[in-house]
Design an enzyme around this catalytic site. Structure first.
Site, short mmCIF file in Angstrom:
data_model
loop_
_atom_site.label_atom_id
_atom_site.label_comp_id
_atom_site.label_asym_id
_atom_site.label_seq_id
_atom_site.Cartn_x
_atom_site.Cartn_y
_atom_site.Cartn_z
N HIS A 143 0.83 -1.21 0.00
CA HIS A 143 0.00 0.00 0.00
C HIS A 143 0.86 1.25 0.00
O HIS A 143 0.70 2.15 -0.85
CB HIS A 143 -0.91 -0.03 1.23
CG HIS A 143 -1.81 1.16 1.37
ND1 HIS A 143 -3.13 1.13 1.00
CD2 HIS A 143 -1.58 2.42 1.83
CE1 HIS A 143 -3.68 2.32 1.23
NE2 HIS A 143 -2.75 3.11 1.73
N GLU A 144 1.79 1.33 0.95
CA GLU A 144 2.62 2.53 1.04
C GLU A 144 3.57 2.63 -0.15
O GLU A 144 3.90 3.74 -0.59
CB GLU A 144 3.41 2.53 2.36
CG GLU A 144 2.55 2.49 3.61
CD GLU A 144 1.50 3.58 3.69
OE1 GLU A 144 1.68 4.64 3.04
OE2 GLU A 144 0.49 3.40 4.38
N HIS A 172 1.91 4.52 -2.86
CA HIS A 172 2.10 5.96 -2.68
C HIS A 172 3.50 6.37 -3.14
O HIS A 172 3.68 7.38 -3.82
CB HIS A 172 1.93 6.33 -1.20
CG HIS A 172 0.53 6.32 -0.71
ND1 HIS A 172 -0.47 7.08 -1.28
CD2 HIS A 172 -0.05 5.68 0.34
CE1 HIS A 172 -1.60 6.90 -0.61
NE2 HIS A 172 -1.38 6.04 0.36
N GLU A 208 -4.53 7.82 -3.18
CA GLU A 208 -4.99 6.56 -2.61
C GLU A 208 -5.35 5.55 -3.70
O GLU A 208 -5.27 4.33 -3.47
CB GLU A 208 -6.18 6.80 -1.69
CG GLU A 208 -5.86 7.56 -0.42
CD GLU A 208 -4.82 6.89 0.45
OE1 GLU A 208 -4.65 5.65 0.35
OE2 GLU A 208 -4.17 7.59 1.24
#
Length: 518
Positions: free
Chosen positions: A281-282, A285, A311
């Site tokens: 997830h990160e 980003h 996101e």
């Protein structure tokens, strides 16, 4: 005179636009210096250093605010506005967004900016300890202070913006994360999501299919988890020559410079999926940040296009890629190599099914694709009355538990599993949560467009070739910075305005197959 179009579509800026960029980059240097201290606060700061760190960050916030609202930037902005044409150029978009930022910041007094920085710094430190002890009473005064200041911020912004003067107070905060969005519009999208998700969750729970999650609850040494997580981020395309991976109480990604992007995660020795999907997830980003135009760092063309789009990248790489069958066809051998005792005999199909188990859970960041958006809806429905004053901050714990039980059918056993699980309110990030669900909506649209344009995307992922997808996203999303409004960027990339339909179709198709639904 017409200024040259900057960025990927033309030569570097010159004249007034270059002057504007110079002022913005100087302010960015100050801001990112503060961001380094904020990153250190979450990762390595000694416990007794917290109070002075709050003073440091408040001082830097005030100095940065002065630079971003001062006469030098105002004059540079006026000169650039007088020079740059045409209206649809990247240069004009850069100046327009710089004006938007300037006008918003000038609604806020330096006193409020400094106090928000100081109070949220202390609140985050208190939150970390309160969460460990599941002690909402200890965190309550900090939350009350943050909410009071955010209400003041919302009122100040609305008073200085004609488009927000008659809007709900919450909209002034939402606009900072999802430019142009209004809470009634978001509510309509979320109502459509809820209408599609509730029956799907019910159908899955009644299907009688129970994936074997025991694969995820064995012994997973933290040192091996770190290496597996780092390898996963590298696999997707996160560059560690300009990035790091560290540990924090709540996973996050922060950019400290054009070649300095930091990821964090947290580890559970009996569940590798918590750290692994947190890192994917990160890393989503981070991949976005690392592929923005570095020459425009500090200016709108070098910044991400709203948090919903941001996101969309974390959720696309985490879920559409990381939880796909194709991904585990490639990643399963490596998982078995890192965890031979726990996964020595696990097949790719078993791993795929385990990481796609659907069941109501307490913690948002550990939720499956199907129920995740319900966690976001809960927070959205609490944040609005928090800012309007209809929900006192001291009552949020009880309100959370009641709303959670209504949505999920059971109550959190502790505050740590309830209203203390996220750092966002301690950090003053009220208005951020809706962008997670909007990100899922955008991610589904981008995924469908990529599938249509890239040919055998599933086969590419199964072969470990993530470059075509990353290059496609760079072309469609990353390289544009803030040239387009979020909804316009998604429409240009996906071919239609944002709609929840592709997300609901994806979830119904994927989990219908996994759970044998009609």
């Amino acid at each position: 005179m017409t200024a040259p179009t900057p960025g990927p579509d033309g030569p570097p800026p010159e004249g007034p636009l270059a002057d504007l960029l110079a002022v913005l980059r100087e302010a960015a240097a100050l801001k990112t210096a503060a961001d380094v201290l904020a990153w250190d606060e979450q990762t390595y700061l000694p416990p007794r250093g917290g109070e002075f760190r709050a003073d440091q960050l408040a001082a830097l916030a005030g100095l940065t605010h002065d630079r971003l609202t001062g006469p030098e930037l105002r004059d540079a902005l006026l000169a650039a506005e007088a020079e740059v044409r045409p209206a649809d150029s990247a240069a004009a978009a850069c100046v327009q967004e710089a004006r938007r930022d300037f006008d918003r910041r000038t609604t806020l007094p330096r006193r409020l900016v400094e106090e928000l920085s100081r109070v949220t710094t202390l609140a985050q430190q208190n939150w970390a300890e309160a969460r460990k002890r599941s002690d909402f009473a200890a965190f309550r005064p900090h939350l009350e202070a943050v909410v009071t200041l955010k209400r003041e911020e919302a009122a100040a912004v609305a008073a200085g913006r004609e488009d927000l003067a008659a809007a709900a107070p919450y909209d002034a905060l939402l606009d900072d994360y999802e430019p142009g969005a209004k809470s009634d519009q978001v509510s309509a999208v979320f109502a459509e999501l809820r209408a599609g998700l509730v029956p799907l969750v019910a159908a899955i729970s009644e299907a009688g299919v129970t994936p074997d999650r025991s694969l995820l609850t064995r012994n997973y040494p933290v040192a091996a988890q770190y290496e597996f997580c780092r390898s996963g981020a590298e696999r997707l395309g996160f560059r560690f020559d300009s990035g790091r991976l560290d540990t924090a109480a709540h996973p996050f990604c922060t950019t400290l410079g054009p070649a300095d992007c930091r990821l964090t995660t947290r580890y559970h020795p009996n569940d590798f999926s918590q750290s692994y999907f947190g890192v994917l997830h990160e890393a989503g980003h981070g991949i976005y940040e690392q592929n923005l135009p570095a020459e425009w760092f500090g200016a709108p063309l070098g910044e991400a296009c709203g948090l919903g789009v941001h996101e969309s990248q974390s959720r696309l790489w985490e879920n559409f890629v990381g939880r796909s069958r194709s991904y585990w066809e490639h990643a399963a051998p490596e998982a078995r190599a890192f965890f031979p005792e726990a996964l020595g005999k696990a097949s790719a199909e078993e791993l795929y099914r385990a990481v796609n188990d659907v069941r109501p859970t307490l913690i948002r960041v550990e939720a499956d694709e199907v129920t995740y958006n319900l966690h976001v809806l809960l927070r959205f429905e609490l944040e609005q009355p928090l800012i309007s004053g209809d929900l006192p901050a001291g009552d949020v714990c009880d309100a959370w538990d009641e709303k959670f039980e209504a949505m999920f059918g059971f109550r959190p056993p502790s505050a740590a599993d309830g209203c203390l699980q996220d750092i966002h309110w301690a950090a003053g990030l009220i208005g951020y949560f809706p962008t997670y669900a909007l990100g899922n909506v955008y991610a589904a649209m981008l995924w469908d467009a990529a599938l249509a344009e890239l040919g055998d995307l599933e086969g590419q992922l199964a072969a470990g070739n993530f470059t075509p997808l990353r290059d496609w996203l760079t072309e469609k999303v990353y390289r544009h910075g803030r040239r387009y409004a979020p909804t316009d960027l998604i429409a240009r990339a996906a071919g239609s305005p944002p709609t929840p339909a592709p997300l609901l179709a994806h979830l119904n198709a994927k989990y219908g197959a996994l759970y044998g639904l009609g």
